[in-house]
Every structure is written in C-alpha cells, then in structure tokens.
Write a protein that holds these residues in place. Sequence first.
Motif, PDB file in Angstrom:
ATOM      1  N   LYS A  68       6.090  10.565  -9.044  1.00  0.00           N
ATOM      2  CA  LYS A  68       7.036  10.100  -8.324  1.00  0.00           C
ATOM      3  C   LYS A  68       6.743   9.383  -6.889  1.00  0.00           C
ATOM      4  O   LYS A  68       7.021   8.405  -6.304  1.00  0.00           O
ATOM      5  CB  LYS A  68       8.380  10.721  -8.317  1.00  0.00           C
ATOM      6  N   LYS A  69       5.932  10.428  -6.140  1.00  0.00           N
ATOM      7  CA  LYS A  69       5.849  10.280  -4.776  1.00  0.00           C
ATOM      8  C   LYS A  69       4.627   9.066  -4.653  1.00  0.00           C
ATOM      9  O   LYS A  69       4.550   8.188  -3.858  1.00  0.00           O
ATOM     10  CB  LYS A  69       5.173  11.563  -4.192  1.00  0.00           C
ATOM     11  N   GLU A  73       4.216   5.200  -2.638  1.00  0.00           N
ATOM     12  CA  GLU A  73       3.064   5.009  -1.994  1.00  0.00           C
ATOM     13  C   GLU A  73       2.486   3.675  -2.508  1.00  0.00           C
ATOM     14  O   GLU A  73       1.946   2.588  -1.799  1.00  0.00           O
ATOM     15  CB  GLU A  73       2.016   6.154  -1.729  1.00  0.00           C
ATOM     16  N   VAL A  74       2.216   3.538  -3.743  1.00  0.00           N
ATOM     17  CA  VAL A  74       1.839   2.639  -4.451  1.00  0.00           C
ATOM     18  C   VAL A  74       2.564   1.161  -4.056  1.00  0.00           C
ATOM     19  O   VAL A  74       2.052   0.305  -3.777  1.00  0.00           O
ATOM     20  CB  VAL A  74       1.496   2.581  -5.907  1.00  0.00           C
ATOM     21  N   ALA A  75       3.653   1.261  -4.377  1.00  0.00           N
ATOM     22  CA  ALA A  75       4.821   0.152  -4.225  1.00  0.00           C
ATOM     23  C   ALA A  75       4.913  -0.384  -2.790  1.00  0.00           C
ATOM     24  O   ALA A  75       4.899  -1.519  -2.665  1.00  0.00           O
ATOM     25  CB  ALA A  75       6.223   0.773  -4.622  1.00  0.00           C
ATOM     26  N   GLU A  76       4.642   0.578  -1.641  1.00  0.00           N
ATOM     27  CA  GLU A  76       4.582   0.245  -0.554  1.00  0.00           C
ATOM     28  C   GLU A  76       3.218  -0.660  -0.352  1.00  0.00           C
ATOM     29  O   GLU A  76       3.203  -1.709   0.570  1.00  0.00           O
ATOM     30  CB  GLU A  76       4.650   1.270   0.485  1.00  0.00           C
ATOM     31  N   ALA A 110       3.229  11.225 -17.306  1.00  0.00           N
ATOM     32  CA  ALA A 110       2.931  10.606 -15.945  1.00  0.00           C
ATOM     33  C   ALA A 110       2.686   9.202 -16.125  1.00  0.00           C
ATOM     34  O   ALA A 110       3.392   8.561 -15.102  1.00  0.00           O
ATOM     35  CB  ALA A 110       1.445  11.299 -15.760  1.00  0.00           C
ATOM     36  N   PRO A 111       1.946   8.530 -17.278  1.00  0.00           N
ATOM     37  CA  PRO A 111       1.814   7.208 -17.137  1.00  0.00           C
ATOM     38  C   PRO A 111       3.191   6.557 -17.542  1.00  0.00           C
ATOM     39  O   PRO A 111       3.367   5.401 -16.891  1.00  0.00           O
ATOM     40  CB  PRO A 111       0.841   7.013 -18.206  1.00  0.00           C
ATOM     41  N   TYR A 112       3.925   7.326 -18.167  1.00  0.00           N
ATOM     42  CA  TYR A 112       5.346   6.585 -18.531  1.00  0.00           C
ATOM     43  C   TYR A 112       6.195   6.498 -16.924  1.00  0.00           C
ATOM     44  O   TYR A 112       6.586   5.589 -16.995  1.00  0.00           O
ATOM     45  CB  TYR A 112       6.202   7.380 -19.460  1.00  0.00           C
ATOM     46  N   VAL A 113       6.397   7.729 -16.322  1.00  0.00           N
ATOM     47  CA  VAL A 113       6.827   7.561 -15.266  1.00  0.00           C
ATOM     48  C   VAL A 113       6.376   6.524 -14.280  1.00  0.00           C
ATOM     49  O   VAL A 113       6.960   6.035 -13.412  1.00  0.00           O
ATOM     50  CB  VAL A 113       6.872   9.035 -14.406  1.00  0.00           C
TER      51      VAL A 113
END
Length: 267
Positions: A68-69, A73-76, A110-113
């Motif tokens: 989730k962290k 970071e990726v979205a930013e 993990a890939p789902y989230v």
Amino acid sequence: MKHILITGSTDGIGKLLALRLAKEGHFVAIHGRSETKLAATLKEIKEQSNNENILGFLADFSDLKAVKKMVKEVAEKMPKIDVLVNNAGILTTNSKTASTDIRFMVNYFAPYVLTNGLLPSIKTSEAPRIVNLSSAAQSTINIQALEGKTSLGANEAYAQSKLALTMWSFYLAEQEPSITVVAVNPGSLLNTKMANEAYGQFWSPAEKGADLLYDLAVSEAFESVGGAYFDNDKGTERGDFAEAHPDAYNGSKIDELIAVTKMLLLG
C-alpha cells in the motif's frame, strides 16, 4: 514512449524485460524487495540502456502495508501507467507469515492490492495493459487456506495462488473493458533464480519468457486480447492462447474468490 511498471524486476525475466524496454527509450519503473539489489539493478539498467528515465520502488510483497505504501509512491511518481506487469512471485521460502501462506500473499494478494490501487494511473493511458504472471501450475483454491485457517505444501500453495491470480485476471478484464488484462504462463522451468532454487534445473532460457512478456506488454499484435490466458509451454519457439484451469471460467467460484478476497483485505 510508454510508462511501464514491472514488479519483481531485480533479476530473472523481469529484469531482462526492464532492460530491453529501457534500451528502447521507454520510461521504466522496476521493483524489488532488497534495497541493495534494487539500487544495483537501477544503476546497471541506466548504464546499459543510457536511459535516465528509470525508477525503482522498494516493497516486500509479503507485507501488504508495504504494498500500500508502494501504491502511494508509484501514484505520485507515475500519474500515468501504460503497462503494469505483475511479475513478482515466490515458490520456496524460509520465512513465515502470521496467517495466510506467503505464496498467496506475494503471488495473489499483493498484485491485487497494487493493481487496484493504481487503476486511476492506469486509466489515464490511451491503451492500458495489465500482464499477470500465472503458471502452468494451477490448482483448485482451498478457501480455508486462502483465509489462513489451514496450511498447504509449498507447491500446492503456489499452484492455488496462481489460479487465484488467473481467476482475478479474468474478473478484472470484465470489470475494466478499457484495459487489456492478460494472464500468462511465461514458460515452465525457465532459467531463473526461482526455478533453480526450487528444482535445481531449467528447461528453457529466461529469454523465452522475457520475449513473450515484451510482446504482451507493447506489441500491437496483443492490443485487444483481454480476458485471455497465454501458455508459453505450447509449441517450441512461441506459445499460444490456451485454456486455463476450468475454475477460471466458473462464475460462481470467481465470485466467491473475489468476495473472500475483499473480506480479508478489509479485515
């Protein structure tokens, strides 16, 4: 230039794919769980590709808080994602998670989230793609094992986690028709760290899997193949689309999987 995120890309077919895409001038983000290995791979890819548009993200996929962290970071740093390759996976391990088997955590949850968290960035692409790394090993899911209420052997947990990923891939393809979602067996016993650690042998070079992932990620030939399963064990040089495990086409079993998944992730 496409913006591409590849998980589990500090070695094996993920790293080969990242390097090839970087050499072609794409914006490539890699991911790993070892800070040292991630830094070394970033440096290596930048130097070999002469491309500075390479990012690295650190996250242990057995820890959903870390996933989730990473989503944040990726979205930013990547408001636009053209291609997401969910390549990270695990078969053998010495570590133990508190409840759910680590193979379910890394290979499915993990890939789902990650994917659901990054959908806003993925949807900004004109022709987005999601490539999910499944396996020839697929086995009917024991819901109690998924919930962490019973344990499984390593190979069985791996096979069930890969079927879960495949079933969810088909579900996601239906839910998001504007995104090309493909599940793929990149090839059995490729010459990768995971296969060598698990079985001490390999049948095919890692490049066989990396070449297929490259085509599924960026080739125009695979632009509209969502909701499909590609089996790279078919044929000699290159595989073909094939039937996945029968459960992947069972609507009630898919609905049960998604319902349990949502319940567990909210819990």
